[in-house]
Design a protein around this motif. Structure first.
Motif, short mmCIF file in Angstrom:
data_model
loop_
_atom_site.label_atom_id
_atom_site.label_comp_id
_atom_site.label_asym_id
_atom_site.label_seq_id
_atom_site.Cartn_x
_atom_site.Cartn_y
_atom_site.Cartn_z
N ARG A 115 0.82 -1.24 0.11
CA ARG A 115 -0.08 0.01 -0.07
C ARG A 115 0.82 1.25 -0.21
NH1 ARG A 115 -3.86 -0.56 5.10
NH2 ARG A 115 -2.53 0.73 5.50
N LEU A 116 0.51 2.15 -0.81
CA LEU A 116 1.11 3.60 -0.79
C LEU A 116 0.33 4.50 -0.44
CD1 LEU A 116 2.92 3.56 -4.41
CD2 LEU A 116 4.12 3.28 -2.10
N PRO A 117 0.84 5.44 0.11
CA PRO A 117 -0.28 6.54 0.91
C PRO A 117 -0.78 7.14 -0.30
CG PRO A 117 2.02 7.41 1.12
CD PRO A 117 2.15 5.96 0.61
N GLU A 118 -2.08 7.52 0.03
CA GLU A 118 -2.91 8.34 -0.99
C GLU A 118 -2.38 9.60 -1.02
OE1 GLU A 118 -5.69 8.46 -3.92
OE2 GLU A 118 -5.50 6.86 -2.33
N PRO A 119 -2.22 10.32 -2.25
CA PRO A 119 -1.40 11.46 -2.46
C PRO A 119 -2.15 12.54 -2.21
CG PRO A 119 -1.54 10.47 -4.66
CD PRO A 119 -2.07 9.43 -3.69
#
Length: 139
Positions: A115-119
């Motif tokens: 999971r990447l953070p929401e930009p």
């Protein structure tokens, strides 16, 4: 440096939107002649001096940044005071060996990002750089 390599580098520079000056061609040949690698400005300058290429440290710095802007290489900030330039512009990650200041490509497939953070609004993620720092084990 031979004439055929000069012409290949001139073409490569033109395709990247850069005028193939004598110094750019010479630095590009040094930079790309040994395959994928990670170099600092100082390391490329030392190679240029050893190869008899009359170029200042400032010119090497400016040329590497021009190559970066043209998409020929990418910047890899590993240490606060050192910037490495990577001739492999594909999406990949790195090991950094702390005691030798060596940068190595992480083998493909050995890293998973779940999971990447929401930009922030109006932004998109352009690239993710992961640097895994290594040091010798102390038994």
């Amino acid at each position: 440096m031979n004439e055929e390599t000069d012409l290949e580098m001139e073409d490569r520079l033109r395709e990247s939107g850069l005028r193939p000056t004598r110094q750019r061609v010479a630095l590009a040949e040094l930079l790309f002649a040994k395959g994928d690698r990670h170099l600092t400005v100082e390391e490329l300058h030392e190679e240029a001096v050893t190869a008899g290429v009359p170029v200042s440290l400032a010119t090497v710095y400016n040329t590497l940044h021009q190559f970066t802007e043209a998409g020929m290489i990418r910047v890899l900030a590993v240490e606060g005071s050192k910037t490495y330039f990577d001739t492999n512009t594909s999406d990949h990650h790195h090991f950094f060996v702390e005691d030798t200041n060596e940068v190595l490509d992480l083998p493909n497939g050995n890293l998973a990002l779940n999971r990447l953070p929401e930009p922030p609004a109006g932004m998109e993620i352009a690239h993710v750089d992961i640097v895994v720092r290594l040091r010798r084990k102390t038994n």
